[in-house]
Design a protein around this motif. Structure first.
Motif, mmCIF file in Angstrom:
data_model
loop_
_atom_site.group_PDB
_atom_site.id
_atom_site.type_symbol
_atom_site.label_atom_id
_atom_site.label_comp_id
_atom_site.label_asym_id
_atom_site.label_seq_id
_atom_site.Cartn_x
_atom_site.Cartn_y
_atom_site.Cartn_z
ATOM 1 N N CYS A 1 51.913 52.710 42.554
ATOM 2 C CA CYS A 1 51.950 52.665 41.196
ATOM 3 C C CYS A 1 51.197 53.653 40.564
ATOM 4 O O CYS A 1 50.195 54.635 41.209
ATOM 5 C CB CYS A 1 50.667 51.439 40.908
ATOM 6 N N GLU A 2 51.784 54.636 39.655
ATOM 7 C CA GLU A 2 51.310 55.920 39.258
ATOM 8 C C GLU A 2 50.100 55.890 38.347
ATOM 9 O O GLU A 2 49.322 56.640 38.694
ATOM 10 C CB GLU A 2 52.533 56.539 38.422
ATOM 11 N N LEU A 3 49.817 54.909 37.597
ATOM 12 C CA LEU A 3 48.655 54.587 37.006
ATOM 13 C C LEU A 3 47.978 53.247 37.342
ATOM 14 O O LEU A 3 48.412 52.390 36.579
ATOM 15 C CB LEU A 3 49.020 54.675 35.356
ATOM 16 N N MET B 1 51.042 40.877 52.888
ATOM 17 C CA MET B 1 49.818 41.709 52.679
ATOM 18 C C MET B 1 50.235 43.225 52.503
ATOM 19 O O MET B 1 49.796 43.782 51.568
ATOM 20 C CB MET B 1 48.813 41.813 53.521
ATOM 21 N N LYS B 2 51.159 43.607 53.503
ATOM 22 C CA LYS B 2 51.486 44.836 53.535
ATOM 23 C C LYS B 2 52.339 45.397 52.046
ATOM 24 O O LYS B 2 52.303 46.511 51.670
ATOM 25 C CB LYS B 2 52.209 45.452 54.483
ATOM 26 N N THR B 3 53.159 44.447 51.639
ATOM 27 C CA THR B 3 53.959 44.591 50.630
ATOM 28 C C THR B 3 53.023 44.701 49.213
ATOM 29 O O THR B 3 53.312 45.351 48.387
ATOM 30 C CB THR B 3 54.964 43.370 50.214
ATOM 31 N N SER B 4 52.346 43.677 49.116
ATOM 32 C CA SER B 4 51.254 43.988 48.104
ATOM 33 C C SER B 4 50.564 45.102 48.128
ATOM 34 O O SER B 4 50.448 45.849 46.667
ATOM 35 C CB SER B 4 50.067 42.891 48.119
ATOM 36 N N MET B 5 50.066 45.894 49.031
ATOM 37 C CA MET B 5 49.296 46.923 49.361
ATOM 38 C C MET B 5 50.343 48.361 48.727
ATOM 39 O O MET B 5 50.184 49.138 48.088
ATOM 40 C CB MET B 5 48.648 47.252 50.701
ATOM 41 N N SER B 6 51.502 48.091 49.215
ATOM 42 C CA SER B 6 52.683 48.977 49.041
ATOM 43 C C SER B 6 52.785 49.322 47.654
ATOM 44 O O SER B 6 52.927 50.120 46.842
ATOM 45 C CB SER B 6 53.712 48.856 49.901
ATOM 46 N N ARG B 7 52.665 48.082 46.922
ATOM 47 C CA ARG B 7 53.222 47.780 45.355
ATOM 48 C C ARG B 7 52.166 48.796 44.741
ATOM 49 O O ARG B 7 52.262 49.490 43.800
ATOM 50 C CB ARG B 7 53.164 46.538 44.916
ATOM 51 N N LEU B 8 50.698 48.485 45.121
ATOM 52 C CA LEU B 8 49.712 48.983 44.360
ATOM 53 C C LEU B 8 49.661 50.608 44.677
ATOM 54 O O LEU B 8 49.268 51.495 43.848
ATOM 55 C CB LEU B 8 48.379 48.478 44.894
ATOM 56 N N HIS B 9 49.855 50.959 46.121
ATOM 57 C CA HIS B 9 49.715 52.234 46.433
ATOM 58 C C HIS B 9 50.872 53.361 45.556
ATOM 59 O O HIS B 9 50.483 54.451 45.416
ATOM 60 C CB HIS B 9 50.370 52.473 47.965
ATOM 61 N N THR C 1 45.589 50.606 37.246
ATOM 62 C CA THR C 1 44.537 49.978 36.190
ATOM 63 C C THR C 1 43.834 48.955 37.036
ATOM 64 O O THR C 1 44.433 48.098 37.932
ATOM 65 C CB THR C 1 45.274 49.590 35.024
ATOM 66 N N SER C 2 42.637 48.501 36.424
ATOM 67 C CA SER C 2 41.901 47.422 36.924
ATOM 68 C C SER C 2 42.795 46.176 36.526
ATOM 69 O O SER C 2 42.607 45.264 37.475
ATOM 70 C CB SER C 2 40.574 47.320 36.228
ATOM 71 N N GLN C 3 43.439 46.194 35.629
ATOM 72 C CA GLN C 3 44.187 44.556 35.380
ATOM 73 C C GLN C 3 45.393 44.644 36.207
ATOM 74 O O GLN C 3 45.450 43.694 36.535
ATOM 75 C CB GLN C 3 44.898 45.016 33.703
ATOM 76 N N ILE C 4 45.991 45.713 36.846
ATOM 77 C CA ILE C 4 47.169 45.596 37.698
ATOM 78 C C ILE C 4 46.437 45.081 39.015
ATOM 79 O O ILE C 4 46.990 44.055 39.528
ATOM 80 C CB ILE C 4 47.742 46.947 37.650
ATOM 81 N N VAL C 5 45.279 45.748 39.299
ATOM 82 C CA VAL C 5 44.637 45.166 40.742
ATOM 83 C C VAL C 5 44.296 43.856 40.434
ATOM 84 O O VAL C 5 44.254 43.135 41.212
ATOM 85 C CB VAL C 5 43.513 46.213 40.627
ATOM 86 N N SER C 6 43.594 43.513 39.510
ATOM 87 C CA SER C 6 43.048 41.903 39.298
ATOM 88 C C SER C 6 44.144 41.007 39.152
ATOM 89 O O SER C 6 44.156 40.000 39.798
ATOM 90 C CB SER C 6 42.394 42.068 37.919
ATOM 91 N N ASN C 7 45.317 41.517 38.549
ATOM 92 C CA ASN C 7 46.513 40.552 38.735
ATOM 93 C C ASN C 7 46.985 40.264 40.111
ATOM 94 O O ASN C 7 47.392 39.274 40.542
ATOM 95 C CB ASN C 7 47.593 41.050 37.762
ATOM 96 N N GLU C 8 46.897 41.338 40.946
ATOM 97 C CA GLU C 8 47.505 41.163 42.412
ATOM 98 C C GLU C 8 46.334 40.212 43.064
ATOM 99 O O GLU C 8 46.628 39.539 44.007
ATOM 100 C CB GLU C 8 47.490 42.600 43.092
ATOM 101 N N VAL C 9 45.036 40.518 42.910
ATOM 102 C CA VAL C 9 43.997 39.866 43.494
ATOM 103 C C VAL C 9 44.051 38.235 42.894
ATOM 104 O O VAL C 9 44.186 37.363 43.657
ATOM 105 C CB VAL C 9 42.599 39.998 42.899
ATOM 106 N N GLY C 10 44.402 37.845 41.816
ATOM 107 C CA GLY C 10 44.681 36.463 41.262
ATOM 108 C C GLY C 10 45.959 36.112 41.976
ATOM 109 O O GLY C 10 46.080 34.673 42.585
ATOM 110 N N PHE C 11 46.950 36.706 42.060
ATOM 111 C CA PHE C 11 48.150 36.259 42.865
ATOM 112 C C PHE C 11 47.924 35.910 44.196
ATOM 113 O O PHE C 11 48.468 35.050 44.794
ATOM 114 C CB PHE C 11 49.316 37.469 42.715
ATOM 115 N N LEU C 12 47.130 37.082 44.799
ATOM 116 C CA LEU C 12 46.858 36.806 46.380
ATOM 117 C C LEU C 12 45.991 35.440 46.582
ATOM 118 O O LEU C 12 46.278 34.611 47.571
ATOM 119 C CB LEU C 12 46.398 37.950 46.977
#
Length: 100
Positions: free
Chosen positions: A11-13, A1-9, A15-26
């Motif tokens: 991220c310079e830009l 979980m912490k690695t997923s959050m670090s990846r998003l944290h 987007t909802s698509q990046i976040v949604s992709n992570e939701v799907g993966f998780l």
């Protein structure tokens, strides 16, 4: 979980698509881990709170909510992810082993 959050944290830009992709993966990964018995149902349920929070963030981004509000929500999820990683130290690595 912490690695997923670090990846998003970092991220310079974000987007909802990046976040949604992570939701799907998780979602898929956690389901697989629970079904195979690699994580407990309790761990699965706690991790689900991260998925829900990320879905909220994706919606906030789509609604063009302020970056400050999005960052505040993300910071809260990071804190929660760290707590989950403390309670279930093996979970982060098991999740990342599914990432390709």
């Amino acid at each position: 979980m912490k690695t997923s959050m670090s990846r998003l944290h970092v991220c310079e830009l974000l987007t909802s698509q990046i976040v949604s992709n992570e939701v799907g993966f998780l979602s898929e990964t956690l389901g697989n881990l629970r079904d195979s018995g690699e994580i407990s149902n309790d761990a699965y349920l706690e991790a689900g709170s991260i998925q829900g929070g990320l879905s909220l963030i994706a919606s906030l981004i789509d609604q063009e909510v302020s970056d400050d509000e999005i960052q505040m929500q993300l910071d809260q999820l990071i804190t929660r992810a760290l707590r989950i990683s403390t309670n279930y130290p093996e979970m982060d690595q098991k999740i990342e082993d599914y990432r390709q």
